[in-house]
Scaffold this motif. Structure first.
Motif, PDB file in Angstrom:
ATOM      1  N   SER A 196       0.838  -1.196   0.000  1.00  0.00           N
ATOM      2  CA  SER A 196       0.000   0.000   0.000  1.00  0.00           C
ATOM      3  C   SER A 196       0.877   1.251   0.000  1.00  0.00           C
ATOM      4  CB  SER A 196      -0.908  -0.032   1.232  1.00  0.00           C
ATOM      5  OG  SER A 196      -1.824   1.026   1.199  1.00  0.00           O
ATOM      6  N   HIS A 197       0.595   2.183  -0.901  1.00  0.00           N
ATOM      7  CA  HIS A 197       1.492   3.336  -1.024  1.00  0.00           C
ATOM      8  C   HIS A 197       0.777   4.528  -1.644  1.00  0.00           C
ATOM      9  CE1 HIS A 197       1.829   3.262  -5.436  1.00  0.00           C
ATOM     10  NE2 HIS A 197       1.570   1.985  -5.284  1.00  0.00           N
ATOM     11  N   GLU A 198       1.367   5.695  -1.438  1.00  0.00           N
ATOM     12  CA  GLU A 198       1.037   6.902  -2.184  1.00  0.00           C
ATOM     13  C   GLU A 198       2.332   7.410  -2.787  1.00  0.00           C
ATOM     14  OE1 GLU A 198      -2.228   9.704  -1.036  1.00  0.00           O
ATOM     15  OE2 GLU A 198      -0.524  11.070  -0.704  1.00  0.00           O
ATOM     16  N   THR A 199       2.273   7.886  -4.025  1.00  0.00           N
ATOM     17  CA  THR A 199       3.457   8.334  -4.746  1.00  0.00           C
ATOM     18  C   THR A 199       3.319   9.801  -5.108  1.00  0.00           C
ATOM     19  OG1 THR A 199       3.791   6.118  -5.649  1.00  0.00           O
ATOM     20  CG2 THR A 199       4.899   7.927  -6.775  1.00  0.00           C
ATOM     21  N   TRP A 200       4.365  10.589  -4.810  1.00  0.00           N
ATOM     22  CA  TRP A 200       4.352  12.022  -5.069  1.00  0.00           C
ATOM     23  C   TRP A 200       5.323  12.362  -6.181  1.00  0.00           C
ATOM     24  CZ3 TRP A 200       4.507  14.779   0.395  1.00  0.00           C
ATOM     25  CH2 TRP A 200       3.338  14.426   1.109  1.00  0.00           C
ATOM     26  N   GLY A 201       4.823  12.973  -7.236  1.00  0.00           N
ATOM     27  CA  GLY A 201       5.662  13.431  -8.333  1.00  0.00           C
ATOM     28  C   GLY A 201       5.464  14.909  -8.561  1.00  0.00           C
ATOM     29  N   PRO A 202       6.025  15.458  -9.630  1.00  0.00           N
ATOM     30  CA  PRO A 202       5.897  16.901  -9.887  1.00  0.00           C
ATOM     31  C   PRO A 202       4.469  17.289 -10.281  1.00  0.00           C
ATOM     32  CG  PRO A 202       7.018  15.808 -11.717  1.00  0.00           C
ATOM     33  CD  PRO A 202       6.859  14.785 -10.634  1.00  0.00           C
ATOM     34  N   GLY A 203       3.762  17.910  -9.350  1.00  0.00           N
ATOM     35  CA  GLY A 203       2.390  18.339  -9.606  1.00  0.00           C
ATOM     36  C   GLY A 203       1.400  17.209  -9.746  1.00  0.00           C
ATOM     37  N   ARG A 204       1.772  15.990  -9.317  1.00  0.00           N
ATOM     38  CA  ARG A 204       0.926  14.816  -9.481  1.00  0.00           C
ATOM     39  C   ARG A 204       1.084  13.875  -8.291  1.00  0.00           C
ATOM     40  NH1 ARG A 204       3.499  12.697 -14.817  1.00  0.00           N
ATOM     41  NH2 ARG A 204       5.128  14.182 -14.219  1.00  0.00           N
ATOM     42  N   ALA A 222      -3.778  15.709 -10.017  1.00  0.00           N
ATOM     43  CA  ALA A 222      -2.845  16.548 -10.763  1.00  0.00           C
ATOM     44  C   ALA A 222      -3.354  17.976 -10.779  1.00  0.00           C
ATOM     45  CB  ALA A 222      -2.677  16.033 -12.199  1.00  0.00           C
ATOM     46  N   THR A 223      -2.423  18.909 -10.733  1.00  0.00           N
ATOM     47  CA  THR A 223      -2.792  20.312 -10.858  1.00  0.00           C
ATOM     48  C   THR A 223      -3.203  20.581 -12.303  1.00  0.00           C
ATOM     49  OG1 THR A 223      -0.461  20.856 -11.228  1.00  0.00           O
ATOM     50  CG2 THR A 223      -1.289  21.070  -8.991  1.00  0.00           C
ATOM     51  N   THR A 224      -4.343  21.218 -12.477  1.00  0.00           N
ATOM     52  CA  THR A 224      -4.884  21.452 -13.813  1.00  0.00           C
ATOM     53  C   THR A 224      -5.969  22.514 -13.719  1.00  0.00           C
ATOM     54  OG1 THR A 224      -5.926  20.365 -15.712  1.00  0.00           O
ATOM     55  CG2 THR A 224      -6.609  19.618 -13.552  1.00  0.00           C
ATOM     56  N   PRO A 293      -9.009  16.209  -0.312  1.00  0.00           N
ATOM     57  CA  PRO A 293      -8.863  14.834   0.185  1.00  0.00           C
ATOM     58  C   PRO A 293      -7.447  14.469   0.608  1.00  0.00           C
ATOM     59  CG  PRO A 293      -8.944  14.834  -2.201  1.00  0.00           C
ATOM     60  CD  PRO A 293      -9.174  16.258  -1.776  1.00  0.00           C
ATOM     61  N   SER A 294      -6.574  15.449   0.781  1.00  0.00           N
ATOM     62  CA  SER A 294      -5.160  15.176   1.028  1.00  0.00           C
ATOM     63  C   SER A 294      -4.909  14.371   2.290  1.00  0.00           C
ATOM     64  CB  SER A 294      -4.390  16.494   1.111  1.00  0.00           C
ATOM     65  OG  SER A 294      -4.782  17.365   0.083  1.00  0.00           O
ATOM     66  N   LEU A 295      -5.746  14.523   3.294  1.00  0.00           N
ATOM     67  CA  LEU A 295      -5.624  13.761   4.536  1.00  0.00           C
ATOM     68  C   LEU A 295      -6.603  12.599   4.602  1.00  0.00           C
ATOM     69  CD1 LEU A 295      -5.236  16.710   7.080  1.00  0.00           C
ATOM     70  CD2 LEU A 295      -3.449  15.093   6.406  1.00  0.00           C
ATOM     71  N   GLY A 296      -7.451  12.461   3.588  1.00  0.00           N
ATOM     72  CA  GLY A 296      -8.450  11.398   3.602  1.00  0.00           C
ATOM     73  C   GLY A 296      -9.465  11.545   4.713  1.00  0.00           C
ATOM     74  N   LEU A 340       2.057  20.548  -0.512  1.00  0.00           N
ATOM     75  CA  LEU A 340       3.322  19.829  -0.405  1.00  0.00           C
ATOM     76  C   LEU A 340       3.372  18.657  -1.376  1.00  0.00           C
ATOM     77  CD1 LEU A 340       6.012  19.557   1.235  1.00  0.00           C
ATOM     78  CD2 LEU A 340       4.756  18.010   2.758  1.00  0.00           C
ATOM     79  N   SER A 341       2.296  17.887  -1.428  1.00  0.00           N
ATOM     80  CA  SER A 341       2.292  16.686  -2.265  1.00  0.00           C
ATOM     81  C   SER A 341       2.246  17.010  -3.749  1.00  0.00           C
ATOM     82  CB  SER A 341       1.114  15.783  -1.895  1.00  0.00           C
ATOM     83  OG  SER A 341      -0.117  16.427  -2.159  1.00  0.00           O
ATOM     84  N   LEU A 342       1.656  18.151  -4.127  1.00  0.00           N
ATOM     85  CA  LEU A 342       1.514  18.522  -5.537  1.00  0.00           C
ATOM     86  C   LEU A 342       2.523  19.586  -5.964  1.00  0.00           C
ATOM     87  CD1 LEU A 342      -2.372  18.554  -5.569  1.00  0.00           C
ATOM     88  CD2 LEU A 342      -0.932  16.976  -6.869  1.00  0.00           C
ATOM     89  N   MET A 343       3.562  19.739  -5.192  1.00  0.00           N
ATOM     90  CA  MET A 343       4.602  20.702  -5.519  1.00  0.00           C
ATOM     91  C   MET A 343       5.189  20.392  -6.898  1.00  0.00           C
ATOM     92  SD  MET A 343       8.017  21.383  -3.237  1.00  0.00           S
ATOM     93  CE  MET A 343       7.013  21.794  -1.794  1.00  0.00           C
ATOM     94  N   SER A 344       5.486  21.432  -7.689  1.00  0.00           N
ATOM     95  CA  SER A 344       6.029  21.213  -9.026  1.00  0.00           C
ATOM     96  C   SER A 344       7.399  21.847  -9.246  1.00  0.00           C
ATOM     97  CB  SER A 344       5.051  21.741 -10.082  1.00  0.00           C
ATOM     98  OG  SER A 344       4.777  23.118  -9.874  1.00  0.00           O
ATOM     99  N   SER A 345       7.828  22.737  -8.356  1.00  0.00           N
ATOM    100  CA  SER A 345       9.135  23.361  -8.482  1.00  0.00           C
ATOM    101  C   SER A 345      10.243  22.312  -8.360  1.00  0.00           C
ATOM    102  CB  SER A 345       9.319  24.424  -7.395  1.00  0.00           C
ATOM    103  OG  SER A 345      10.674  24.708  -7.161  1.00  0.00           O
TER     104      SER A 345
END
Length: 395
Positions: A196-204, A222-224, A293-296, A340-345
């Motif tokens: 079980s996991h959550e994965t954080w990428g650039p803006g996703r 995703a940011t959109t 929903p970031s904290l569920g 924090l999780s959707l950071m893209s910089s």
């Protein structure tokens, strides 16, 4: 003794049904008005943390739901290439907060809640409008296609675009777009073996979790810009955004059909309401404090609201006092986590991921610490029943 008080619940989602059950068990006659033709929920799975499971204990459903827990062993946060950023475990979470984290399909919870209500209490295909919020010595009134209902208590559980909220607080701006959208699926994935996991990428972000029934719950964000849609279909959009991320994401996407994917823009109430009640009407869940929903915690807080409302059904000002500070703080924390999780910089991502990897050896509790004060919540205890004239009608 006169007739029991009457509570009308507008909205047959998780929060509304929990409130109906709790109020019924406190001695009120309840009517649930759901505008959809059935109680089958729009959505996928829901994550129930120990705080909402304790709330479900109040209505006798907690242990039944805990038996559906599927997460065991390790879990945590990963990078798109699969590197662990922060580790946790189901056992550490249970030790820290006194219970498991349970993921289940929303339809399962809806079914279990509805089964606790008297026959005929739930009316589907029943749109409702609040006509009068009531007050001291005056019942609230709700209009339906079959005529008006009078109520000692009205519960506005009609979701993020709540018409009840708009009637009570017509000058409030309501929910606003958070800057990102979500995709969700619940599907069988033959042969899937994963942690079980959550994965954080650039803006996703992407999350993959097992359910007790053998299916997989996966979600993405995703940011959109608001209102966006894929030019072809949403499975293709997910492949473009996440197709080259780590296993088991490609296997999940391979098992997805375009029609399996639910896509929704994320809205939240950025400006807290002045109160969660007016007259004989109380708001709960997304109608009161829609959060990202970031904290569920959206559904969890709705369940908490429901049992606290039943506890304070004679004094709605006490309900607002108990719920508004807590839910406002959690909603604000959820916004911080989403940023924090959707950071893209690129620089920010490097700093964030490095810091998380360096701190990870401190132990599983580090990942869980963000839920201190949330997952360890306990409901109020009461044996009293609601009075026949419920509530006091404070404004």
């Amino acid at each position: 003794m006169g007739q029991p008080g009457h509570a009308v619940v507008i909205g047959g989602g998780i929060g509304g049904l929990t409130a109906a059950v709790a109020l019924h068990q406190r001695g009120l006659r309840v009517t649930v008005l759901e505008r959809a033709r059935s109680l089958e929920p729009v959505g996928a799975a829901i994550s129930l943390a120990p705080n909402s499971l304790r709330a479900l204990d109040v209505i006798g459903l907690g242990d039944e739901i805990r038996d559906l827990a599927a997460w065991s062993g390790d879990g945590g946060l990963r990078s798109p290439k699969g590197r662990w950023l922060s580790r946790s475990s189901a056992e550490a979470a249970a030790r820290r907060f006194g219970g498991p984290l349970v993921l289940l399909h929303r339809a399962t919870l809806i079914e279990r809640l509805a089964a606790l209500l008297p026959a005929g209490a739930v009316r589907t295909d029943a749109a409702a409008t609040l006509v009068d919020s009531g007050g001291p010595g005056r019942a609230a009134r709700v209009a339906t296609a079959d005529g008006e209902l009078e109520a000692d208590l009205v519960v506005g559980a009609d979701g993020i675009r709540s018409a009840v909220r708009g009637t009570l607080f017509p000058h409030h701006p309501g929910a606003v777009y958070s800057g990102w959208t979500t995709w969700r699926v619940v599907i069988p994935v033959p042969g899937a073996r994963f942690t079980s996991h959550e994965t954080w990428g650039p803006g996703r972000i992407w999350g993959t979790h097992p359910l007790k029934d053998g299916r997989v719950y996966a979600y993405a964000g995703a940011t959109t810009p608001a209102g966006g849609r894929a030019p072809d279909d949403e499975k293709s959009e997910l492949l473009r955004l996440f197709g080259d991320w780590h296993d088991p994401i490609p296997a999940v996407l391979a098992a997805v059909r375009p029609e399996d994917v639910l896509r929704h823009d994320v809205h939240h109430i950025a400006d807290p309401l002045p109160a969660y009640h007016h007259g004989r009407v109380a708001l709960l869940g997304d109608a009161a404090h829609a959060m990202t929903p970031s904290l569920g915690q959206g559904g969890n807080q709705a369940i908490e609201d429901a049992v606290v409302l039943a506890h304070h059904c004679d004094e709605l000002a006490a309900y607002t006092a108990a719920r508004r500070p807590r839910t406002t703080a959690i909603a604000r924390q959820a916004v911080k986590v989403s940023r924090l999780s959707l950071m893209s910089s690129r620089t920010g991502l490097a700093l964030r991921d490095t810091a998380m990897r360096l701190l990870s050896p401190a132990g599983p509790a580090l990942f869980l610490r963000g839920f201190d004060g949330i997952a360890d919540w306990r409901p109020p205890q009461t044996d009293a029943v609601c009075s026949e004239q419920t509530p006091a009608g404070n404004g």
